[in-house]
Design a protein around this motif. Structure first.
Motif, PDB file in Angstrom:
ATOM      1  N   PRO A  90     -77.107  54.521  16.465  1.00  0.00           N
ATOM      2  CA  PRO A  90     -77.544  55.875  16.249  1.00  0.00           C
ATOM      3  C   PRO A  90     -78.651  56.217  17.198  1.00  0.00           C
TER       4      PRO A  90
ATOM      5  N   GLY B  94     -75.202  63.257  11.683  1.00  0.00           N
ATOM      6  CA  GLY B  94     -75.296  63.054  13.129  1.00  0.00           C
ATOM      7  C   GLY B  94     -76.213  61.892  13.468  1.00  0.00           C
ATOM      8  N   ILE B  95     -77.243  62.183  14.270  1.00  0.00           N
ATOM      9  CA  ILE B  95     -78.179  61.136  14.667  1.00  0.00           C
ATOM     10  C   ILE B  95     -79.070  60.709  13.510  1.00  0.00           C
TER      11      ILE B  95
ATOM     12  N   TRP C 194     -71.657  59.751   6.082  1.00  0.00           N
ATOM     13  CA  TRP C 194     -72.081  60.057   7.451  1.00  0.00           C
ATOM     14  C   TRP C 194     -71.290  61.267   7.919  1.00  0.00           C
TER      15      TRP C 194
ATOM     16  N   CYS D   2     -70.513  63.836  10.982  1.00  0.00           N
ATOM     17  CA  CYS D   2     -70.605  63.972  12.438  1.00  0.00           C
ATOM     18  C   CYS D   2     -69.729  65.119  12.921  1.00  0.00           C
ATOM     19  N   ARG D   3     -70.147  65.717  14.037  1.00  0.00           N
ATOM     20  CA  ARG D   3     -69.385  66.825  14.600  1.00  0.00           C
ATOM     21  C   ARG D   3     -68.282  66.360  15.542  1.00  0.00           C
ATOM     22  N   ASP D   4     -68.434  65.151  16.140  1.00  0.00           N
ATOM     23  CA  ASP D   4     -67.423  64.687  17.092  1.00  0.00           C
ATOM     24  C   ASP D   4     -67.082  63.237  16.800  1.00  0.00           C
ATOM     25  N   THR D   5     -65.920  62.826  17.235  1.00  0.00           N
ATOM     26  CA  THR D   5     -65.423  61.481  16.930  1.00  0.00           C
ATOM     27  C   THR D   5     -66.170  60.400  17.702  1.00  0.00           C
TER      28      THR D   5
ATOM     29  N   ALA E 268     -69.275  59.860  18.133  1.00  0.00           N
ATOM     30  CA  ALA E 268     -70.452  59.334  17.456  1.00  0.00           C
ATOM     31  C   ALA E 268     -70.098  58.208  16.500  1.00  0.00           C
ATOM     32  N   PHE E 269     -68.895  58.239  15.904  1.00  0.00           N
ATOM     33  CA  PHE E 269     -68.511  57.209  14.953  1.00  0.00           C
ATOM     34  C   PHE E 269     -68.437  55.830  15.600  1.00  0.00           C
TER      35      PHE E 269
ATOM     36  N   LEU F  16     -65.821  64.215   9.381  1.00  0.00           N
ATOM     37  CA  LEU F  16     -65.766  64.825  10.709  1.00  0.00           C
ATOM     38  C   LEU F  16     -65.826  66.335  10.512  1.00  0.00           C
TER      39      LEU F  16
END
Length: 634
Positions: free
Chosen positions: A23, A474-475, A507, A509-512, A514-515, A544
């Motif tokens: 992260p 996210g972060i 968790w 997240c906006r985009d894949t 980051a996973f 997501l």
């Protein structure tokens, strides 16, 4: 210990066997708030469709997200601020000080003649000055990080209630700063009226009491009106006297500090915020010497005994006064300057705090490993003699090769059980970009890193709860990397002292991409808990919140596969946002008599939803389920 959790100094790319949580910490913020919230129940069986949480989904056709500005005005009313009891106590002291000193200067007979010139503006100026002193005494305490860490970690009375108050230190710091701005405005406006009235009384020839006392003892040091001549202007007094000049400097310093502390400046121009905030040195220096000259005066105690205004005021307005009152009515500073007494202890404490930071920062830090992750995320594994940490803590980092003065906060992503501590730096500004570039250059000698900390946060308390709900947006996943790594080690060592029986982890997240930072750690935890017979200890869901139709279609076509097509984990990725009422209801049903700690590192909009759910789903019966909300504040 999983493969890849240590190693020699290297610069490498991540791979499937490296379970490092990757992260990011945001250096341009006072530390990324970390959402920890609930994830109820295990996955609800396999359904022949992709899970789409329609409410709040950010996918195709989704409604636009509400603006952050909708929530900022209500932050202090929704939990980011200290509790109502703390705010009430602080407000009570301010109201008491203002009321007491307003009435004192409005009625005290030592200031009888001063009120004849200035009117009620005298009381407004002096009462606001006392409140300024009080709030100046408080403003430094919430940013004494070592003091807060001491209270959090060693004070025997610092249990859950008090520790939660410590988590609101920055909110209280802002609240006091707003009060300083308000009382400064009142004090300044009142003194502008005072200067104008001093000038008007000096120029008056109507024989009024204000005009008469303005002209007494002009040749000596026992005068009342600081404007001694018709040619002296209020502007001249404001910029040439000690109180006037220091008042102007203090006000300008405060304006710069307050305006540069806005969220827009802190997020986009952190260096401006950081440098201007150090004007507090000028502010306190000016505050201490502001009242030395005693520009606003009253009748001296000796003169009061010989020429009390009740008896003498009537004689002063007489033509060619020969009465002893005309000679014995003398003025001067009434009482010693007390501003320094208000701020002495906090300033000394803060000086000690800064000395401790400098001493600790000068201790040698060894960079043992450098890993470059996707999306320009730099992982640094570090070692420092005597460094001890707890889960969820953070440090301040300085890179002298980039800037000698700038220090930025980062959440620790390593576990206390590891022989190193690590941070993840995401490219999010000039300073972070420069640090990442410096480590990517692969020179013979790596850039030097200085570290101050660690410092405590709300996430330290996660293992004090029987059930913990962790929510990372996210972060905001960074503090939970440390927590989940520590859980892995506790299972590895068969730790029987672990109080926590269940963890729900979300968790968002906006985009894949980051996973990918987190997949290996979650996979290792899944395997280890299954081997230990505690497969139900950790329940996690990955949401997501932003996708395109190709991702959704691919997930739907491969839904029957054992592992998720997005993350490669056993649990399927959910497209959309959690419906928190459903999640909290499931946790309350599964743990009807437990104390549940809800930990968040994420935006205020999410905090508001989780806080509301905590209140709604906590039982009125203290013997039944209770949800306690904790949010990271830096």
């Amino acid at each position: 210990m999983p493969q890849g959790w240590g190693g020699a100094t290297s610069l490498c790319s991540p791979h499937r066997d490296c379970p490092h949580v990757c992260p990011t910490a945001t250096p341009h913020l006072p530390l990324v708030p970390c959402v920890a919230a609930a994830l109820p129940g295990p996955a609800q069986g396999r359904r022949k469709r992709v899970l789409l949480q329609e409410r709040g989904a950010a996918g195709p056709g989704a409604a636009p997200r509400p603006s952050r500005s909708c929530y900022r005005a209500r932050r202090f009313l929704h939990g980011e601020s200290p509790t109502p009891a703390v705010i009430a106590a602080w407000l009570g002291v301010n109201i008491f000080l203002f009321t007491y000193y307003f009435l004192f200067f409005d009625r005290n007979e030592q200031y009888f003649y001063t009120r004849e010139i200035l009117g009620s503006a005298l009381a407004w100026a002096r009462a606001s000055a006392k409140c300024l002193n009080f709030n100046s005494m408080l403003i430094l305490l919430p940013v004494c990080r070592n003091l807060l860490s001491f209270l959090r970690g060693t004070c025997s009375c610092c249990r859950r209630t008090l520790r939660k108050q410590l988590d609101h230190n920055l909110a209280f710091h802002k609240l006091v700063a707003y009060a300083l701005a308000l009382f400064t405005a009142v004090h300044t406006i009142a003194h502008l009226f005072n200067l104008e009235r001093y000038n008007r009384s000096q120029q008056a020839t109507d024989g009024s009491l204000a005009a008469v006392v303005s002209k007494l003892h002009l040749q000596g040091s026992k005068w009342l009106n600081p404007i001694h001549s018709n040619h002296t202007t209020p502007e001249y007094v404001a910029f040439t006297t000690i109180p006037g000049l220091t008042g102007v400097i203090i006000t300008l310093a405060l304006i710069l500090m307050v305006t540069s502390s806005t969220e827009f400046i802190r997020r986009n121009y952190f260096e401006v915020f950081w440098y201007t905030h150090h004007l507090f040195i000028i502010y306190f220096a000016g505050l201490v010497i502001h009242g030395i000259a005693g520009l606003v005066r009253g009748q001296t105690p000796e003169s009061m005994r010989e020429a009390h205004p009740q008896h003498c005021a009537q004689y002063l307005t007489g033509k060619d006064c020969e009465h002893r009152c005309c000679k014995e009515t003398e003025f001067g500073k009434v009482g010693p300057v007390r501003s320094w007494k208000w701020v002495l202890a906090p300033v000394l404490l803060y000086i000690f705090e800064r000395i401790l930071r400098v001493w600790r920062a000068r201790q040698k830090v060894v960079v043992t490993k450098v890993v470059m992750h996707p999306s320009r995320v730099l992982e640094l594994q570090l070692q420092k003699k005597g460094f001890r940490m707890e889960v969820g803590q953070y440090i301040f980092v300085n890179c002298p090769a980039v800037s000698l003065l700038e220090w930025h906060p980062f959440t620790l992503t390593s576990a206390p059980e590891e022989d190193f501590f690590s941070i993840h730096i995401r490219a999010a500004g000039d300073w972070t970009e420069s640090v990442i570039d410096a480590f990517q250059q692969q020179k013979a000698e790596m850039p030097r890193i200085e570290v101050d900390g660690p410092f405590g946060t709300a996430s330290e308390d996660v293992f004090q709860y029987e059930v913990a709900m962790l929510v990372g947006a996210g972060i905001g996943v960074t503090p939970f990397a440390s927590i989940l790594k520590s859980i892995w080690y506790k299972f590895q060592q068969a730790d029987q002292a672990l109080k926590t029986k269940k963890i729900y982890f979300y968790w968002l997240c906006r985009d894949t991409g980051a996973f990918a930072w987190f997949n290996d750690l979650l996979a290792s935890l899944e395997q280890k808990m299954a081997e230990s017979g505690k497969a139900d200890f950790l329940t996690y869901r990955l949401f997501l919140t932003g996708w395109d139709t190709s991702i959704a279609n691919n997930a739907a076509l491969n839904f029957d596969t054992v592992t998720d097509t997005v993350t490669g984990l056993r649990h399927k990725t959910i497209f959309g946002r959690p419906m928190w009422n459903t999640e909290f209801a499931a946790v309350a049903t599964a743990h009807p008599r437990s104390v549940v700690g809800v930990f968040l590192c994420g935006p205020e909009a999410l905090a508001k939803s989780l806080r509301r759910s905590c209140h709604q789903h906590s039982s009125l019966d203290p013997r039944k389920v209770q949800f306690y909300f904790n949010k990271e504040n830096f």
